[in-house]
Every structure is written in C-alpha cells, then in structure tokens.
Design an enzyme around this catalytic site. Structure first.
Site, mmCIF file in Angstrom:
data_model
loop_
_atom_site.group_PDB
_atom_site.id
_atom_site.type_symbol
_atom_site.label_atom_id
_atom_site.label_comp_id
_atom_site.label_asym_id
_atom_site.label_seq_id
_atom_site.Cartn_x
_atom_site.Cartn_y
_atom_site.Cartn_z
ATOM 1 N N ASP A 122 -5.058 -6.641 6.039
ATOM 2 C CA ASP A 122 -6.279 -6.001 5.556
ATOM 3 C C ASP A 122 -7.314 -7.072 5.219
ATOM 4 O OD1 ASP A 122 -8.031 -4.065 4.619
ATOM 5 O OD2 ASP A 122 -7.094 -3.950 2.631
ATOM 6 N N TYR A 140 0.816 -1.214 0.000
ATOM 7 C CA TYR A 140 0.000 0.000 0.000
ATOM 8 C C TYR A 140 0.850 1.266 0.000
ATOM 9 C CZ TYR A 140 -3.854 -3.192 1.168
ATOM 10 O OH TYR A 140 -4.765 -4.211 1.161
ATOM 11 N N LYS A 188 4.002 -15.404 3.300
ATOM 12 C CA LYS A 188 3.958 -16.252 2.101
ATOM 13 C C LYS A 188 5.414 -16.564 1.762
ATOM 14 C CE LYS A 188 1.739 -18.217 -1.351
ATOM 15 N NZ LYS A 188 0.840 -19.374 -1.176
ATOM 16 N N ASP A 245 -2.404 -18.281 2.815
ATOM 17 C CA ASP A 245 -3.551 -19.000 2.243
ATOM 18 C C ASP A 245 -4.090 -20.024 3.236
ATOM 19 O OD1 ASP A 245 -1.107 -20.257 1.867
ATOM 20 O OD2 ASP A 245 -1.509 -20.932 -0.174
ATOM 21 N N ASP A 303 -10.802 -8.585 7.644
ATOM 22 C CA ASP A 303 -12.205 -8.588 7.202
ATOM 23 C C ASP A 303 -12.805 -9.981 7.361
ATOM 24 O OD1 ASP A 303 -12.093 -5.896 6.447
ATOM 25 O OD2 ASP A 303 -13.223 -6.249 4.595
HETATM 26 C C1 IPM Z 1 -8.993 -0.731 6.208
HETATM 27 C C2 IPM Z 1 -9.466 -0.221 4.886
HETATM 28 C C3 IPM Z 1 -8.387 0.642 4.264
HETATM 29 C C4 IPM Z 1 -7.147 -0.204 4.158
HETATM 30 C C5 IPM Z 1 -8.739 1.261 2.913
HETATM 31 C C6 IPM Z 1 -9.992 2.095 2.995
HETATM 32 C C7 IPM Z 1 -7.592 2.056 2.338
HETATM 33 O O1 IPM Z 1 -9.805 -1.285 4.059
HETATM 34 O O2 IPM Z 1 -8.734 0.089 7.108
HETATM 35 O O3 IPM Z 1 -8.870 -1.938 6.367
HETATM 36 O O4 IPM Z 1 -7.017 -0.990 3.239
HETATM 37 O O5 IPM Z 1 -6.299 -0.093 5.009
HETATM 38 MG MG MG Z 2 -9.756 -3.169 4.991
#
Ligand code: IPM
Ligand code: MG
Length: 361
Positions: free
Chosen positions: A252, A147, A196, A228, A256
């Site tokens: 990231d 990123y 990885k 993975d 989620d």
């Molecule tokens: C998070 C979000 C951000 C990230 C995005 C919005 C840039 O997905 O905080 O997890 O990827 O860090």
């Molecule tokens: Mg995120």
C-alpha cells in the site's frame, strides 16, 4: 460478436467522472472490435452508506460475482470532515473496499508503474535518474496481513491500548509469490521480494516461502530487500526494479511512493485478481474529494485499468494494446490534465482527455 458483463462501482469523489471516462473508451473499443459490454451499476463505499446505510450491500457482492469483471472508480471522503468517518470503522467507506476484496478473494493486486518518456518532466526525481526511465510492477498481497488481522481497542490497567495483528500463513504467501514469478517470466525476469525479515516473524516466513517458490523458476532472479531500504531505493534508482512482491501494508505504502515518481498518481492503473478470471480494476489513487465534480481529475489511471480488465479478465490482447497506444498518442500530442501539466502543453479536463483517447482507439 462477443458480449461481456461488467459490474461498475463508480463510488465517491472523482469516482463517477473517472469511471464515465473509462466507459467512454471501453465503448470505443467495443465499437471498433465488435464487442458488447453490458454495464451494471452497483453501490459501494460512501455512496452506498448514503443510499442504504452500509458500505457493501449484499447485492453488490452478488452482481460482482456474476459478472466477468468489476470496474471501479474510488471510494471514501475527507477523513477529517466527512460524516462517514464518525461511523464505527466497519461501517465506513473503506470497509466496503476491504470487504469486496475479501468477498471475491482478490489476493493479488498488480500495480504497474512506468515512467512515460513524455512525462519525464513531471517526475520529481533528478534528471539523471528520470532520464534512465523505469518500468516496474508492484505485486501487493491484498487479502491478508494487518488490514485483515484481528484488531481491537481496549483499556489495559486504565490505559487505552489498540492492537492490530499481522499474520500470514504459508499458503497466502505461496500463491502471491507464484503470481509474482509468473508475471516476472513475461517481463525482465527479476523479482524483488520486500519484507522486514530483520524484525518480523511474518517476514521471515515470507522470505522462506518465496525462496521455495523461486526454486521452481530458475530462469527468474530473486532478491530480497528490506522495506525501509526499498523506500529509499525507489527514489535513488527505480530502474533497478522489475517485479516487486510484498505484503499488504508495505505494498500500500510503496505503491503510493512509486506512483509519485511516475509524475502523478493519476497515471496508475491496478488489477486485483483471484484464482479465476474475475478481477476488480481500479485506479491506484483515491477519491480526491477536493476536486470532485470539477472535471479536472486525470482519468488515465482508470482508462488504463480498463485496459487491464480487457487483458486479464476478458483475455483480449489487441484491444488493451490499442488503449495503451491511444494513451501514449494523446500524451505525445501534448494533451495533459492539470496534475501532469507542463509548459507548452495543452491543458484538458477529465472528459476531454477521455474523448481524445477514445478517438485514438
Ligand atoms: C488502496 C487504498 C486502500 C488500501 C484504502 C482506501 C483502504 O489506499 O487501494 O491502496 O489501503 O488498500
Ligand atoms: Mg493505498
């Protein structure tokens, strides 16, 4: 009386309503424990683009740097329909969030994922897995990797080619590993380092440095897991994890996934920390533009982020405990927002949920 300055980034989508909810609870804490919180609203993301034409105004960085902590809602909009996404990448809402993380040096992102027994019904996993419960903390590296690497799109021999670079140096790896082992010491003393290493050089260096750091923590168990496989283990047996440490993009994605098995991403707080006490606190979820302004968003992740703010930036312990207890109480009293609603429970909106939690402080 102790007084603290908190910079507030309400942001876009559901951001303003979930931040208002967290402030309601923080003010209830302030009243009960005799503190004073001074809030300063600053702009970031889409709201900043609309107001001043850039996602991260210099003034926002200045105010955040001078504050004791930063409380944030969420930024961004619908990536297919919002005009923000017609702008060049460095002027889009997300550039604001990445920019503030870099400007404040917030390299450690803590995302605790735990399954509240009251919400085990909202966990999409099989009962035999969910009834075991789980309580893990994802420590995501936040200012390096893909990123923040060099990126560009160019034509090579008439073919459009896009390049993103994934780079880590040993110092970046060491400081996040140290944070992970420090936190693990206060928990169940296990670190799972996710990489990885069977493919990537950056992962092989990651593994080597994590092992060096582990040598200073003989009381903490270290295991390595490929990313993975980790994605699979998270839904197969989440109870095996205590502290998971990983690079930016893996963290990231995995956070989620981990959030979903807690029942809803609306339950997950996060803290982004640097080497000082200053931190930025935001829910792990996004701006959910489809439900913005409808008073149906789940404010609990933001309220719990407020608890983390009190704990990590303001050095409090009773106060954040009181917030976490109040959340549990309201859940066990049967109150639910739509995302975690189940039969026989009482459905409430965003504001009402915050009022109930504030009342229970
Ligand atoms: C998070 C979000 C951000 C990230 C995005 C919005 C840039 O997905 O905080 O997890 O990827 O860090
Ligand atoms: Mg995120």
């Amino acid at each position: 009386m102790s007084e603290f300055n908190i910079a507030v980034i309400k942001g876009d989508g559901i951001g303003p309503e979930i931040v208002d909810a967290a402030i309601l609870v923080l003010d209830s804490v302030a009243q009960k424990y005799g503190h004073k919180f001074n809030y300063t609203n600053v702009l970031m993301g889409g709201a900043a683009i609309d107001a001043v034409g850039e996602p991260l105004p210099g003034e926002t960085i200045e105010v955040c740097k001078k504050s004791d902590a930063v409380l944030m809602g969420s930024i961004g909009g619908n990536t297919t329909t919002s005009p923000w996404y017609k702008l060049p990448a460095h002027l889009r809402p997300e550039a604001g969030l990445l920019g503030i993380r870099k400007a404040l040096g917030l390299f450690a992102n803590l995302r605790p994922c735990l399954l509240y027994p009251e919400l085990s019904g909202a966990c999409p996993l099989k009962t035999e897995i969910s009834e075991k419960g789980f309580d893990m903390l994802i420590m995501r590296e936040l200012t390096g990797g893909l990123y923040f690497g060099k990126r560009y799109t160019e034509e090579v021999d008439g073919v459009m080619t896009a390049v993103d670079t994934l780079s880590y140096n040993e110092q970046e790896i060491r400081r996040i590993a140290v944070k992970a082992f420090d936190v693990a010491r206060k928990r169940r003393k296990k670190v799972t380092s996710v990489d990885k290493a069977n493919v990537l050089d950056s992962s092989r260096l990651w593994r080597k440095i994590v092992e060096e750091v582990a040598a200073d923590y003989p009381d903490v168990t270290l295991e390595h897991m490929l990313v993975d496989n980790t994605a699979m283990q998270l839904v197969r047996d989440p109870a095996q994890f205590d502290v998971m440490v990983t690079e930016n993009m893996f963290g990231d994605i995995l956070s989620d996934e981990a959030s979903m098995i807690t029942g809803s991403i609306g339950m997950l707080p996060s803290a982004s920390l640097n080497e000082t006490k200053l931190g930025l606190y935001e829910p792990s979820g996004g701006s959910a533009p489809d439900i913005a302004g409808m008073d149906i968003a789940n404010p609990i992740a933001t309220i719990l982020s407020g608890a983390m703010l009190l704990r990590y930036s303001l050095d409090m312990s009773e106060e954040p405990d009181a917030i976490e207890r109040a959340v549990k109480k309201v859940l066990s009293d049967g109150y639910r927002t739509g995302d975690i609603m189940s039969e026989g429970m009482t459905k409430v909106g965003c504001k009402r949920m915050a009022e109930l939690i504030a009342y229970n402080i």
